[in-house]
Scaffold this motif. Structure first.
Motif, PDB file in Angstrom:
ATOM      1  N   GLU A 169     -12.635   4.133  -6.492  1.00 37.87           N
ATOM      2  CA  GLU A 169     -13.757   5.057  -6.632  1.00 37.87           C
ATOM      3  C   GLU A 169     -13.588   5.997  -7.816  1.00 37.87           C
ATOM      4  O   GLU A 169     -14.548   6.600  -8.280  1.00 37.87           O
TER       5      GLU A 169
ATOM      6  N   ALA B 238      -9.101   3.024  -3.659  1.00 35.97           N
ATOM      7  CA  ALA B 238     -10.368   2.392  -3.265  1.00 35.97           C
ATOM      8  C   ALA B 238     -11.214   2.016  -4.482  1.00 35.97           C
ATOM      9  O   ALA B 238     -12.297   1.454  -4.343  1.00 35.97           O
TER      10      ALA B 238
ATOM     11  N   ARG C 132       0.837  -1.202   0.000  1.00 44.11           N
ATOM     12  CA  ARG C 132       0.000   0.000   0.000  1.00 44.11           C
ATOM     13  C   ARG C 132       0.873   1.253   0.000  1.00 44.11           C
ATOM     14  O   ARG C 132       0.614   2.207  -0.744  1.00 44.11           O
TER      15      ARG C 132
END
Length: 249
Positions: A78, A76, A54
């Motif tokens: 999105e 995420a 990450r």
């Protein structure tokens, strides 16, 4: 340490291995970009291999120039990373265009210096003034996002179409000036036709975006003399004449 079936690191260890500061890792956690895998009994953060991956993603996207507030939604799922990368590419291409322009000015000055053996202070002052002035004008009226948007539009429209529009402007300005000199009423059909074409060319620049349109008109309104003298642009009087012609349509 080998908890959780693999290696883990405390924040200080992770900072030393990555070169990031403990403060930076804590900031990533505070804004939701990073969540430590666990905490020790003493409450110390513990990071595992997934956290390392990450962190790599965050660092890689930061290196691409993406802001932290855009990275969270990307990771995420999105938002579309392709869109973000395209916008970043547009910003970089705009910066490259500015550098190419500066390179041309500098190359000319270097060639002149090589042939004469000297550089007059006035030439350097003129160069500095031009660079600073144009940067100030652009930055005062167009945001980085708008400049990136313009670069995206430029790629979509294509260089040939843009060159055709740029070549048409001097002729259109000359025709409008001729009507002004002749005293033609702005409501005359000839002038109204010129005004319609004028607005079509302007719209080719801003694409109907109200923000770009407002920035463009503000820049012309407040710098009309400079644009006219240095870039053969229209005078404020000519813009007013076209405005009246459009109002008569």
């Amino acid at each position: 340490m080998h908890e959780h079936g693999g290696p883990v690191w405390k924040v200080g260890e992770l900072a030393r291995r990555t070169g990031l500061t403990v403060r930076t890792l804590h900031h990533y956690e505070q804004i939701g970009l990073l969540r430590p895998a666990a905490r020790t009994a003493a409450g110390h953060r513990v990071y595992d291999e997934a956290d390392v991956r990450r962190i790599y993603q965050v660092v890689a996207l930061r290196e691409l120039g993406l802001p932290l507030d855009a990275i969270g939604p990307l990771l995420a799922g999105e938002t579309d990373i392709a869109e973000q990368l395209a916008e970043h590419l547009a910003r970089v291409e705009w910066q490259l265009a500015r550098l190419r322009s500066l390179h041309l000015r500098l190359a000319t000055l270097v060639a002149s210096t090589a042939s004469t053996g000297t550089t007059r202070p006035s030439e350097l002052l003129d160069l500095i003034e031009e660079v600073v002035r144009m940067q100030d004008v652009i930055s005062n009226y167009f945001s980085e996002e708008q400049l990136a948007q313009l670069e995206v539009r430029r790629r979509k429209i294509g260089e040939d179409a843009i060159a055709a529009v740029e070549a048409e402007w001097p002729e259109l300005i000359a025709r409008v000036q001729a009507e002004m000199t002749a005293g033609t009423d702005p409501a005359d059909p000839r002038v109204r036709a010129l005004a319609r074409r004028w607005m079509e060319l302007v719209e080719a620049f801003h694409g109907g975006d109200e923000g770009l349109r407002a920035s463009l008109f503000a820049m012309y309104a407040e710098n009309s003399e400079r644009i006219r003298d240095e870039h053969c642009g229209p005078s404020q009087e000519m813009i007013d004449y076209i405005t009246r012609a459009n109002a008569a349509d």
